[in-house]
Design a protein around this motif. Structure first.
Motif, short mmCIF file in Angstrom:
data_model
loop_
_atom_site.label_atom_id
_atom_site.label_comp_id
_atom_site.label_asym_id
_atom_site.label_seq_id
_atom_site.Cartn_x
_atom_site.Cartn_y
_atom_site.Cartn_z
N MET A 48 52.30 -4.13 -4.30
CA MET A 48 53.54 -4.02 -3.52
C MET A 48 53.41 -2.94 -2.44
N TYR A 49 52.84 -1.77 -2.84
CA TYR A 49 52.67 -0.69 -1.84
C TYR A 49 51.65 -1.10 -0.79
N ASP A 50 50.58 -1.77 -1.22
CA ASP A 50 49.57 -2.21 -0.25
C ASP A 50 50.19 -3.13 0.81
N ILE A 51 51.14 -3.96 0.38
CA ILE A 51 51.72 -4.93 1.30
C ILE A 51 52.90 -4.34 2.09
N LEU A 52 53.82 -3.70 1.39
CA LEU A 52 55.04 -3.23 2.06
C LEU A 52 54.89 -1.85 2.70
N GLY A 53 53.81 -1.14 2.31
CA GLY A 53 53.61 0.22 2.83
C GLY A 53 53.51 0.27 4.34
N THR A 82 62.66 -14.93 0.74
CA THR A 82 61.27 -14.70 1.13
C THR A 82 60.46 -14.52 -0.13
N LEU A 83 59.29 -15.12 -0.18
CA LEU A 83 58.42 -14.95 -1.34
C LEU A 83 57.06 -14.41 -0.92
N ILE A 84 56.71 -13.25 -1.45
CA ILE A 84 55.43 -12.62 -1.13
C ILE A 84 54.56 -12.63 -2.38
N GLY A 85 53.37 -13.22 -2.27
CA GLY A 85 52.48 -13.33 -3.42
C GLY A 85 52.43 -14.76 -3.90
N LEU A 86 51.35 -15.44 -3.53
CA LEU A 86 51.28 -16.88 -3.81
C LEU A 86 50.13 -17.21 -4.75
N GLY A 87 50.10 -16.51 -5.87
CA GLY A 87 49.26 -16.94 -6.99
C GLY A 87 49.95 -18.13 -7.63
N VAL A 99 62.66 -21.20 2.56
CA VAL A 99 61.82 -20.12 2.01
C VAL A 99 60.80 -19.67 3.04
N THR A 100 60.71 -18.34 3.22
CA THR A 100 59.63 -17.77 4.04
C THR A 100 58.58 -17.23 3.09
N VAL A 101 57.31 -17.41 3.43
CA VAL A 101 56.24 -16.92 2.55
C VAL A 101 55.23 -16.07 3.30
N TRP A 102 54.62 -15.16 2.56
CA TRP A 102 53.47 -14.41 3.06
C TRP A 102 52.53 -14.15 1.90
N ASN A 103 51.22 -14.25 2.16
CA ASN A 103 50.22 -13.94 1.15
C ASN A 103 49.02 -13.29 1.83
N LEU A 152 59.74 -9.80 5.60
CA LEU A 152 60.93 -9.03 5.20
C LEU A 152 62.10 -9.32 6.11
N ALA A 153 61.81 -9.49 7.41
CA ALA A 153 62.88 -9.72 8.38
C ALA A 153 63.57 -11.06 8.16
N ALA A 154 62.89 -11.99 7.53
CA ALA A 154 63.40 -13.36 7.45
C ALA A 154 64.52 -13.57 6.44
N SER A 155 64.57 -12.78 5.37
CA SER A 155 65.57 -13.01 4.33
C SER A 155 66.03 -11.68 3.73
N GLU A 156 67.29 -11.66 3.31
CA GLU A 156 67.78 -10.46 2.61
C GLU A 156 67.14 -10.39 1.22
N LEU A 157 66.97 -11.56 0.60
CA LEU A 157 66.41 -11.64 -0.76
C LEU A 157 64.89 -11.82 -0.67
N VAL A 158 64.15 -10.84 -1.20
CA VAL A 158 62.69 -10.87 -1.11
C VAL A 158 62.10 -10.83 -2.52
N VAL A 159 61.45 -11.89 -2.92
CA VAL A 159 60.85 -11.97 -4.26
C VAL A 159 59.36 -11.65 -4.15
N LEU A 160 58.88 -10.74 -5.00
CA LEU A 160 57.45 -10.42 -5.05
C LEU A 160 56.84 -10.97 -6.32
N SER A 161 55.72 -11.67 -6.20
CA SER A 161 54.99 -12.17 -7.37
C SER A 161 53.53 -11.76 -7.21
N LEU A 162 53.23 -10.53 -7.64
CA LEU A 162 51.92 -9.92 -7.38
C LEU A 162 51.27 -9.49 -8.68
#
Ligand code: NDP
Length: 289
Positions: free
Chosen positions: A73-78, A7-12, A29-33, A57-67
């Motif tokens: 990170m807290y704003d999104i995962l909080g 999963t990749l969160i943050g699509l800059g 790959v699952t994505v969220w932005n 988060l539910a989609a993959s065990e491996l979650v990459v953040l590019s923020l």
């Protein structure tokens, strides 16, 4: 939910380049932005759009953040902490070592592991042979996911302490950003006196090329905190630092950087290092508190 490899969160620019790299190597790959339409390109290329951080988060065990930073990170995962248990969060966002340590503890409190990372190339070079990435965090967790992470660039694993990757990243960017500003400063001085930056380019390149051999000599003096030598004393170099400030003023260009450098020399000389090698500035720069 369908599960994906990553999963990749943050699509800059960086996050998008990472998604394209994973897809190119056949990974799902699952994505969220936060700004949803920034996912359009990668979804068109085959990524799966999650409709919330929790679903991502539910989609993959491996979650990459590019923020932009760890605050993001807290704003999104909080709001999705229930979905963190069992996740490996690889945070490739820039921030301070202390905030990285805090994030490691926060994630651990929610049952997730943090691998902190720093990507050492710009977006167009992600996934190329010139790319390398600093990592730190639990070794076993890193090793498990290394084959996928390796696709982004050569991994440089620094150790278990989560702050290490961030520390190396910020140290490298300290050199990078100050060097880039140094180049602009020199080019501005030239241009103000009528020499176009292009005329000066090959001299600047030559100068950068000659700096790296200095470093190996310098490091010994830093280790010993002893600064022998009479060829490039703090007094002599300090006089030049003075001339750079004066020349910049004459030319009417910015003086913040030249004044900062002169201040290093002034303070080293005031502390009695005038007849020592210029490396005695280490005593000024390393000052604590
Ligand atoms: P961008 O600033 O373009 O992207 C940042 C991402 O963070 C976007 O997805 C943005 O969402 C998201 N974001 C920022 N703040 C928040 C928030 N409060 N809540 C939710 N989402 C947020 O950065 P890049 O892609 O260029 O870089 C990402 C990281 O990689 C940075 O830490 C950067 O320092 C590092 N890096 C960058 C390099 C480069 O050359 N660009 C090279 C090496 C490392 P939204 O789209 O909604 O704004």
């Amino acid at each position: 939910t369908t599960t994906t490899d990553v999963t990749l969160i943050g699509l800059g620019p960086m996050g998008q380049a990472m998604v394209h790299t994973f897809l190119r190597h056949g990974h799902s790959v699952t994505v969220w932005n936060r700004t949803a339409n920034r996912a359009d390109d990668v979804v068109a290329a085959g990524a799966v759009r999650a409709d919330s951080p929790a679903a991502a988060l539910a989609a993959s065990e491996l979650v990459v953040l590019s923020l932009t930073d760890y605050r993001a990170m807290y704003d999104i995962l909080g709001s999705a902490t229930d979905a963190l248990a069992g996740r490996v969060v690889v945070n490739l966002s820039s921030d301070t070592p202390a905030r990285t340590r805090e994030a490691s503890a926060w994630l651990a409190g929610h049952g997730a592991a943090l691998i902190a990372g720093g990507v050492m190339v710009p977006a167009p070079l992600v996934g190329t042979e010139n790319a390398y990435v600093f990592y730190s965090g639990p070794k076993e967790v890193f090793t498990t996911h290394e084959p996928v992470l390796r696709l982004l660039g050569r991994p440089d694993y620094l150790g278990e302490d989560p702050i290490l990757a961030q520390l190396y990243y910020q140290a490298q960017l300290t050199i990078f950003l100050t060097s880039l500003s140094a180049y602009l400063q020199a080019a501005a001085l030239m241009e103000a006196e009528g020499v176009p930056p292009r005329e000066f380019l090959r001299y600047a390149v030559d100068n950068f090329d000659t700096i790296s051999p200095f470093l190996a000599e310098t490091v010994e003096e830093l280790e010993k905190r002893s600064y022998p030598g009479h060829l490039s004393t703090a007094t002599m170099m300090g006089a030049t630092a003075d001339h750079i400030v004066a020349a910049s003023k004459e030319a009417g260009v910015d003086v913040a950087l030249p004044e900062a450098i002169r201040s290093h020399y002034d303070r080293a000389i005031a502390a009695g290092h005038g007849n020592d090698n210029w490396t005695s500035l280490w005593e000024v720069v390393r000052a604590r508190g």
